[in-house]
Design a protein around this motif. Sequence first.
Motif, mmCIF file in Angstrom:
data_model
loop_
_atom_site.group_PDB
_atom_site.id
_atom_site.type_symbol
_atom_site.label_atom_id
_atom_site.label_comp_id
_atom_site.label_asym_id
_atom_site.label_seq_id
_atom_site.Cartn_x
_atom_site.Cartn_y
_atom_site.Cartn_z
ATOM 1 N N GLY A 12 -15.985 31.870 15.868
ATOM 2 C CA GLY A 12 -15.973 30.455 16.225
ATOM 3 C C GLY A 12 -14.584 29.994 16.623
ATOM 4 O O GLY A 12 -14.423 29.136 17.493
ATOM 5 N N THR A 13 -13.559 30.588 16.005
ATOM 6 C CA THR A 13 -12.178 30.243 16.355
ATOM 7 C C THR A 13 -11.901 30.572 17.813
ATOM 8 O O THR A 13 -11.245 29.809 18.526
ATOM 9 N N GLY A 14 -12.407 31.711 18.269
ATOM 10 C CA GLY A 14 -12.235 32.079 19.675
ATOM 11 C C GLY A 14 -12.915 31.107 20.611
ATOM 12 O O GLY A 14 -12.403 30.817 21.705
ATOM 13 N N ALA A 15 -14.061 30.581 20.186
ATOM 14 C CA ALA A 15 -14.762 29.595 21.005
ATOM 15 C C ALA A 15 -13.959 28.306 21.106
ATOM 16 O O ALA A 15 -13.845 27.695 22.178
ATOM 17 N N ILE A 16 -13.370 27.881 19.982
ATOM 18 C CA ILE A 16 -12.533 26.686 19.986
ATOM 19 C C ILE A 16 -11.324 26.894 20.897
ATOM 20 O O ILE A 16 -10.976 26.024 21.710
ATOM 21 N N PHE A 17 -10.683 28.045 20.767
ATOM 22 C CA PHE A 17 -9.513 28.332 21.604
ATOM 23 C C PHE A 17 -9.888 28.308 23.092
ATOM 24 O O PHE A 17 -9.140 27.782 23.925
ATOM 25 N N MET A 18 -11.045 28.858 23.418
ATOM 26 C CA MET A 18 -11.423 28.922 24.825
ATOM 27 C C MET A 18 -11.615 27.530 25.421
ATOM 28 O O MET A 18 -11.120 27.227 26.511
ATOM 29 N N VAL A 19 -12.317 26.645 24.716
ATOM 30 C CA VAL A 19 -12.539 25.310 25.278
ATOM 31 C C VAL A 19 -11.242 24.496 25.276
ATOM 32 O O VAL A 19 -10.985 23.729 26.210
ATOM 33 N N PHE A 20 -10.393 24.682 24.263
ATOM 34 C CA PHE A 20 -9.089 24.021 24.283
ATOM 35 C C PHE A 20 -8.288 24.484 25.503
ATOM 36 O O PHE A 20 -7.626 23.684 26.176
ATOM 37 N N ILE A 61 -4.499 26.006 16.875
ATOM 38 C CA ILE A 61 -5.187 26.432 18.097
ATOM 39 C C ILE A 61 -4.798 25.532 19.265
ATOM 40 O O ILE A 61 -4.538 26.013 20.381
ATOM 41 N N ALA A 62 -4.750 24.223 19.025
ATOM 42 C CA ALA A 62 -4.354 23.290 20.087
ATOM 43 C C ALA A 62 -2.935 23.580 20.561
ATOM 44 O O ALA A 62 -2.640 23.537 21.768
ATOM 45 N N SER A 63 -2.051 23.895 19.626
ATOM 46 C CA SER A 63 -0.675 24.226 19.987
ATOM 47 C C SER A 63 -0.616 25.482 20.832
ATOM 48 O O SER A 63 0.087 25.531 21.853
ATOM 49 N N GLN A 64 -1.354 26.500 20.437
ATOM 50 C CA GLN A 64 -1.371 27.759 21.190
ATOM 51 C C GLN A 64 -1.967 27.571 22.579
ATOM 52 O O GLN A 64 -1.573 28.252 23.533
ATOM 53 N N ALA A 65 -2.924 26.653 22.679
ATOM 54 C CA ALA A 65 -3.563 26.394 23.973
ATOM 55 C C ALA A 65 -2.791 25.373 24.806
ATOM 56 O O ALA A 65 -3.189 25.081 25.941
ATOM 57 N N HIS A 66 -1.726 24.797 24.235
ATOM 58 C CA HIS A 66 -0.910 23.780 24.916
ATOM 59 C C HIS A 66 -1.743 22.556 25.299
ATOM 60 O O HIS A 66 -1.604 22.004 26.389
ATOM 61 N N LEU A 67 -2.617 22.160 24.357
ATOM 62 C CA LEU A 67 -3.461 20.990 24.573
ATOM 63 C C LEU A 67 -2.980 19.851 23.671
ATOM 64 O O LEU A 67 -3.028 19.971 22.443
ATOM 65 N N PRO A 68 -2.516 18.740 24.228
ATOM 66 C CA PRO A 68 -2.073 17.618 23.395
ATOM 67 C C PRO A 68 -3.259 16.975 22.683
ATOM 68 O O PRO A 68 -4.382 16.990 23.194
ATOM 69 N N PHE A 69 -3.009 16.439 21.499
ATOM 70 C CA PHE A 69 -4.121 15.818 20.795
ATOM 71 C C PHE A 69 -3.678 14.572 20.045
ATOM 72 O O PHE A 69 -2.509 14.393 19.707
ATOM 73 N N TYR A 126 -19.835 20.869 24.892
ATOM 74 C CA TYR A 126 -19.505 22.266 24.611
ATOM 75 C C TYR A 126 -19.855 22.540 23.156
ATOM 76 O O TYR A 126 -19.627 21.701 22.284
ATOM 77 N N VAL A 127 -20.395 23.725 22.881
ATOM 78 C CA VAL A 127 -20.823 24.071 21.529
ATOM 79 C C VAL A 127 -20.143 25.375 21.107
ATOM 80 O O VAL A 127 -20.219 26.382 21.822
ATOM 81 N N ALA A 128 -19.484 25.352 19.950
ATOM 82 C CA ALA A 128 -18.833 26.534 19.385
ATOM 83 C C ALA A 128 -19.688 27.066 18.241
ATOM 84 O O ALA A 128 -19.922 26.363 17.250
ATOM 85 N N PHE A 129 -20.143 28.302 18.383
ATOM 86 C CA PHE A 129 -21.023 28.954 17.404
ATOM 87 C C PHE A 129 -20.264 30.076 16.703
ATOM 88 O O PHE A 129 -19.488 30.794 17.332
ATOM 89 N N SER A 130 -20.509 30.241 15.400
ATOM 90 C CA SER A 130 -19.839 31.273 14.615
ATOM 91 C C SER A 130 -20.836 32.205 13.957
ATOM 92 O O SER A 130 -21.631 31.776 13.117
ATOM 93 N N ALA A 131 -20.791 33.481 14.321
ATOM 94 C CA ALA A 131 -21.608 34.480 13.626
ATOM 95 C C ALA A 131 -21.018 34.789 12.255
ATOM 96 O O ALA A 131 -21.720 35.306 11.377
#
Length: 393
Positions: A99-107, A130-138, A237-242
């Motif tokens: 799920g973390t990877g899904a969050i990173f991808m959409v960020f 994750i937002a910092s790594q993706a350079h997405l302001p929040f 967008y939906v983030a799913f975690s196995a």
Amino acid sequence: MNGMKYDILSVQERAMARKKEGHAVINGCAGMLFEDDKSLCVYEDVNKKIEEEFRSYLSYPAVLGNSSYKEGVLSWLFKEDKERIESLFNIPFGVTLGGTGAIFMVFSLFSRKNALLLASDIRWPNYDTIASQAHLPFSTYRLLTKEGRLDVPSIGKAIEEGFKTHEEVLLLVNDPCQNPLGYCMDKEEYKELFDLLSQYPGKASLLMDIAYVDYAPEGFLFKKELLSRKAIPFDIYVAFSASKSFGLYGLRLGALFGLMEKKKDVTLLLEEMKRIARGTYSCANNGAMGPLSSFFQDEKAKKAVLEKIMMESTRLQKIGTRMAKVLDDLHIEHFPYKGGFYLTFTVQDPIAFCKKLERRDIFFAPIDDSHVRIAVSGLNLDEIEEFERRMHA
């Protein structure tokens, strides 16, 4: 908060070290589900597929995953309503590293735009990383009102403020069983939220982190809201975690998918998702995705796992409810627990408080400057009674 020694994983490491030394540790830190005997909760029918089939999936997979995995995830989540959902939405889909990877991808997708992320004031701390790594302001919105309900007016205000400096906003909502509060939205809250976002077609998007969906006491209300509307004018967008659904924490498997108007062309979105994957981790874990795709096609195995999840969800509910009662008895203010892995309480100095707890071999996780998270998923009822005893000692 100062430094990383009170990072959740660091607290977990200290708890494990004390346990290895022979101390009676109460570990309410790690976000994994344990049985009452302290063994990791596993789903045998899923594990059996992995043990039998993972050697058949040692080759590289397609970057965004295979079609059977997509079909399996959507069937697992939407069940008998899958075909109806597919008729209503265009659904771009990609396998991710958890799920973390899904969050990173959409960020990462939104960092390529003049966009602002809106996250709740009380949240999983790793969203910030994750937002910092993706350079997405929040920026943030207040999650709950004084009455303990979703603060939709605060979200609306945050959206309006966001549009003063950015062309788009991405609203992040973690539901059901929000990490770290254990809060679950109800039908009316979903209606109010969707009504609000519908005022900003093409400018506001919703990211649903549904990591704990299978442990929601009231079911998947997000799906019911989707089906109740004739049209949804904003992207979802939906983030799913196995990891959480099937206890596959270390195998790092998840998915990111969109729910968008049928007329919308998602070709460019899928290409962007591919580029992000190729530029970071190349491709997902085929040794997990292949066997899980096979599991999704086995109705008998799925039924058995669903039955165990329901049993575990009920057990978890009892543990969380009991912990909430103990906190009440100790006069420790906490947020309403409705379900899931976590419960959060309020203190003036979380780090100092947790240092005192650690001297009693109690390990909880400070998450910001005034809150401490308890992973009730790692506790049993006996440990909660022992926690209360140690707090009175």
